[in-house]
Design a protein around this motif. Structure first.
Motif, PDB file in Angstrom:
ATOM      1  N   ALA A 140      -5.379-101.066 -60.276  1.00 49.09           N
ATOM      2  CA  ALA A 140      -5.975-101.470 -61.351  1.00 49.09           C
ATOM      3  C   ALA A 140      -6.229-100.796 -62.817  1.00 49.09           C
ATOM      4  O   ALA A 140      -5.969-100.923 -63.792  1.00 49.09           O
ATOM      5  N   VAL A 141      -6.664 -99.454 -62.382  1.00 49.95           N
ATOM      6  CA  VAL A 141      -7.043 -98.337 -63.272  1.00 49.95           C
ATOM      7  C   VAL A 141      -5.719 -97.963 -63.975  1.00 49.95           C
ATOM      8  O   VAL A 141      -5.628 -97.760 -65.152  1.00 49.95           O
ATOM      9  N   ALA A 142      -4.709 -97.811 -63.238  1.00 50.74           N
ATOM     10  CA  ALA A 142      -3.231 -97.342 -63.828  1.00 50.74           C
ATOM     11  C   ALA A 142      -2.970 -98.230 -64.701  1.00 50.74           C
ATOM     12  O   ALA A 142      -2.599 -97.918 -65.994  1.00 50.74           O
ATOM     13  N   SER A 146      -2.505 -97.866 -68.668  1.00 57.22           N
ATOM     14  CA  SER A 146      -1.033 -98.022 -69.253  1.00 57.22           C
ATOM     15  C   SER A 146      -0.872 -98.787 -70.387  1.00 57.22           C
ATOM     16  O   SER A 146      -0.384 -98.712 -71.477  1.00 57.22           O
ATOM     17  N   ARG A 147      -1.833 -99.979 -70.174  1.00 55.29           N
ATOM     18  CA  ARG A 147      -2.034-101.143 -71.346  1.00 55.29           C
ATOM     19  C   ARG A 147      -2.572-100.399 -72.368  1.00 55.29           C
ATOM     20  O   ARG A 147      -2.308-100.924 -73.701  1.00 55.29           O
ATOM     21  N   ALA A 148      -3.343 -99.288 -72.349  1.00 53.80           N
ATOM     22  CA  ALA A 148      -4.069 -98.915 -73.617  1.00 53.80           C
ATOM     23  C   ALA A 148      -3.245 -97.940 -74.082  1.00 53.80           C
ATOM     24  O   ALA A 148      -3.731 -97.161 -75.094  1.00 53.80           O
ATOM     25  N   GLY A 149      -2.044 -97.557 -73.773  1.00 54.09           N
ATOM     26  CA  GLY A 149      -1.206 -96.592 -74.086  1.00 54.09           C
ATOM     27  C   GLY A 149      -1.450 -95.346 -73.896  1.00 54.09           C
ATOM     28  O   GLY A 149      -0.664 -94.411 -74.401  1.00 54.09           O
ATOM     29  N   PRO A 152       2.180 -91.376 -68.672  1.00 52.86           N
ATOM     30  CA  PRO A 152       2.181 -92.103 -67.456  1.00 52.86           C
ATOM     31  C   PRO A 152       0.480 -92.042 -67.240  1.00 52.86           C
ATOM     32  O   PRO A 152      -0.017 -90.961 -67.145  1.00 52.86           O
ATOM     33  N   PRO A 153       0.084 -93.143 -66.627  1.00 48.28           N
ATOM     34  CA  PRO A 153      -1.596 -93.163 -66.409  1.00 48.28           C
ATOM     35  C   PRO A 153      -2.082 -92.230 -65.420  1.00 48.28           C
ATOM     36  O   PRO A 153      -3.116 -91.609 -65.748  1.00 48.28           O
ATOM     37  N   GLU A 154      -1.216 -91.812 -64.489  1.00 45.76           N
ATOM     38  CA  GLU A 154      -1.667 -90.889 -63.353  1.00 45.76           C
ATOM     39  C   GLU A 154      -1.878 -89.490 -64.108  1.00 45.76           C
ATOM     40  O   GLU A 154      -2.731 -88.729 -63.566  1.00 45.76           O
ATOM     41  N   ARG A 155      -1.371 -89.164 -65.025  1.00 41.71           N
ATOM     42  CA  ARG A 155      -1.667 -88.025 -65.941  1.00 41.71           C
ATOM     43  C   ARG A 155      -2.983 -87.902 -66.309  1.00 41.71           C
ATOM     44  O   ARG A 155      -3.400 -86.610 -66.424  1.00 41.71           O
ATOM     45  N   PHE A 156      -3.742 -88.700 -66.554  1.00 38.39           N
ATOM     46  CA  PHE A 156      -4.974 -89.173 -67.218  1.00 38.39           C
ATOM     47  C   PHE A 156      -6.023 -88.951 -66.162  1.00 38.39           C
ATOM     48  O   PHE A 156      -7.352 -88.638 -66.335  1.00 38.39           O
ATOM     49  N   PHE A 157      -5.903 -89.398 -64.975  1.00 33.36           N
ATOM     50  CA  PHE A 157      -6.825 -89.719 -63.760  1.00 33.36           C
ATOM     51  C   PHE A 157      -7.975 -88.624 -63.741  1.00 33.36           C
ATOM     52  O   PHE A 157      -9.083 -88.850 -63.947  1.00 33.36           O
ATOM     53  N   LEU A 158      -7.572 -87.448 -63.623  1.00 32.63           N
ATOM     54  CA  LEU A 158      -8.430 -86.355 -63.269  1.00 32.63           C
ATOM     55  C   LEU A 158      -8.781 -85.346 -64.557  1.00 32.63           C
ATOM     56  O   LEU A 158      -9.509 -84.542 -64.481  1.00 32.63           O
ATOM     57  N   ARG A 159      -8.503 -85.732 -65.793  1.00 32.78           N
ATOM     58  CA  ARG A 159      -8.893 -85.478 -67.132  1.00 32.78           C
ATOM     59  C   ARG A 159     -10.271 -85.591 -67.357  1.00 32.78           C
ATOM     60  O   ARG A 159     -10.929 -86.922 -67.234  1.00 32.78           O
ATOM     61  N   TYR A 160     -10.939 -84.955 -68.283  1.00 33.65           N
ATOM     62  CA  TYR A 160     -12.553 -85.181 -68.693  1.00 33.65           C
ATOM     63  C   TYR A 160     -12.401 -85.394 -70.046  1.00 33.65           C
ATOM     64  O   TYR A 160     -11.311 -85.076 -70.873  1.00 33.65           O
ATOM     65  N   PRO A 161     -13.353 -86.306 -70.693  1.00 29.48           N
ATOM     66  CA  PRO A 161     -13.339 -86.681 -72.138  1.00 29.48           C
ATOM     67  C   PRO A 161     -12.944 -85.495 -73.007  1.00 29.48           C
ATOM     68  O   PRO A 161     -12.324 -85.598 -74.228  1.00 29.48           O
TER      69      PRO A 161
END
Length: 346
Positions: A140-142, A146-149, A152-161
């Motif tokens: 669901a998070v991925a 992905s819908r938000a652009g 690949p979503p997994e590349r952002f999972f562990l990043r911080y703001p």
């Protein structure tokens, strides 16, 4: 911001039942030091239909954010009601929790919306955890990212703001709203804190989400240029009331209310001299008699209202609350008199 042609996606039929509606909404706050109560929202009807984007426009202090918060269930109305899907909004915690799964807020400042200690994954998953999502959280998070652009979503999972650009942070906020698959989002100044180069991307994203998911949206903004670029319909608010509403192209190319004309005149694309309104917006605890805009109105000040025979009405006769539907409407004695004297609307 550069304006282009208004949205061309098919708007919902004018007679479609509203998804979200404010009906004769009033919100008052206690006055300070014995002053009269502040009438932040002072009689508003506003409908948002399925798949429709409505822009709520006005200066700071006009009541638009209070109205939006009430539509989200965050501020109970003093009188009137909010309905969703034809049913009155309930204010018990269980009812509000169910409602907020269907109606989500997107704030203007992504830096303030995101906990700097939470990863992107945790920020987007927060809503799922609050609502005890029974499915595959990671999927669901991925999907939301992905819908938000953010692909690949997994590349952002562990990043911080702090590792993201402003536009990427806003996309994370949007993903956090999308993850619960709401039917409507309320976006409060969604691009105000972004660079001009990124604003168009976020607006295009919101339009794509409407087209692909059937998402409805209320976009709260002071920027009529933004309304032109994204909205199907616009509602212009002044001192607790909607004073003009209608299809965005109609209102922004042929405004009727002097306040709408003043807001439009300061856009870079407008040409001509900007209308400089005198004074500050009146205090909502001391709403003027007659038209609430008359103390700052350039039409009254120029003598045009006097020549049209409505100056006394402007100062003394209250105007009706505009209905919440999609028809073009204006609450202005002078504009009404001008229409009567010129049936063609010229």
């Amino acid at each position: 911001m550069t304006t282009h042609s208004p949205v061309t996606s098919a708007a919902p039929p004018a007679d479609a039942a509203p998804l979200l509606a404010a009906e004769d909404l009033h919100i008052t706050f206690p006055g300070r030091h014995g002053a009269d109560p502040a009438r932040a929202v002072d009689g508003v009807d506003l409908h948002i239909r399925p798949g429709e984007i409505v822009a709520l426009v006005g200066e700071s202090g006009c009541g638009k954010t209070t109205l939006a918060r009430s539509l989200l269930g965050l501020v109970p109305p003093t009188s009137g009601r909010v309905t969703f899907g034809g049913k009155p909004l309930g204010y018990r915690s269980r009812a509000l929790k169910a409602y907020r799964k269907r109606v989500q807020l997107v704030l203007q400042d992504p830096s303030g919306s995101l906990n700097p200690r939470h990863t992107v994954y945790d920020a987007v998953a927060e809503g799922l955890r609050i609502h005890r999502y029974p499915g595959d959280e990671r999927a669901a998070v991925a999907q939301a990212l992905s819908r938000a652009g953010l692909r690949p979503p997994e590349r952002f999972f562990l990043r911080y703001p702090h590792e993201l650009s402003g536009g990427q942070r806003q996309r994370v906020v949007i993903a956090g709203a999308l993850v619960l698959e709401p039917e409507l989002i309320v976006a409060d100044e969604p691009v105000a804190s972004l660079d001009a180069s990124v604003r168009g991307e976020i607006l295009a994203l919101l339009l794509r989400l409407r087209d692909e998911l059937g998402l409805s949206a209320l976009v709260v903004t002071h920027d009529l240029g933004l309304a032109w670029n994204i909205a199907d319909r616009v509602a212009v608010m002044y001192l607790g009331r909607i004073v003009e509403t209608g299809a965005v192209e109609q209102v922004l190319t042929a405004p009727q209310h002097p306040y709408t004309k003043a807001l439009l005149s300061v856009l870079p694309e407008a040409g001509g001299e900007p209308v400089v309104l005198t004074g500050e917006p009146p205090d909502p605890s001391r709403v003027p008699s007659g038209c609430r805009f008359h103390v700052r109105c350039q039409v009254l000040a120029s003598g045009d209202a006097e020549r049209a025979g409505v100056a006394r009405d402007c100062r003394t006769r209250d105007l009706p609350v505009l209905s919440g539907g999609g028809a073009s409407q204006v609450a202005c004695h002078w504009a009404t008199a001008s229409k009567i004297s010129s049936p063609s609307g010229d």
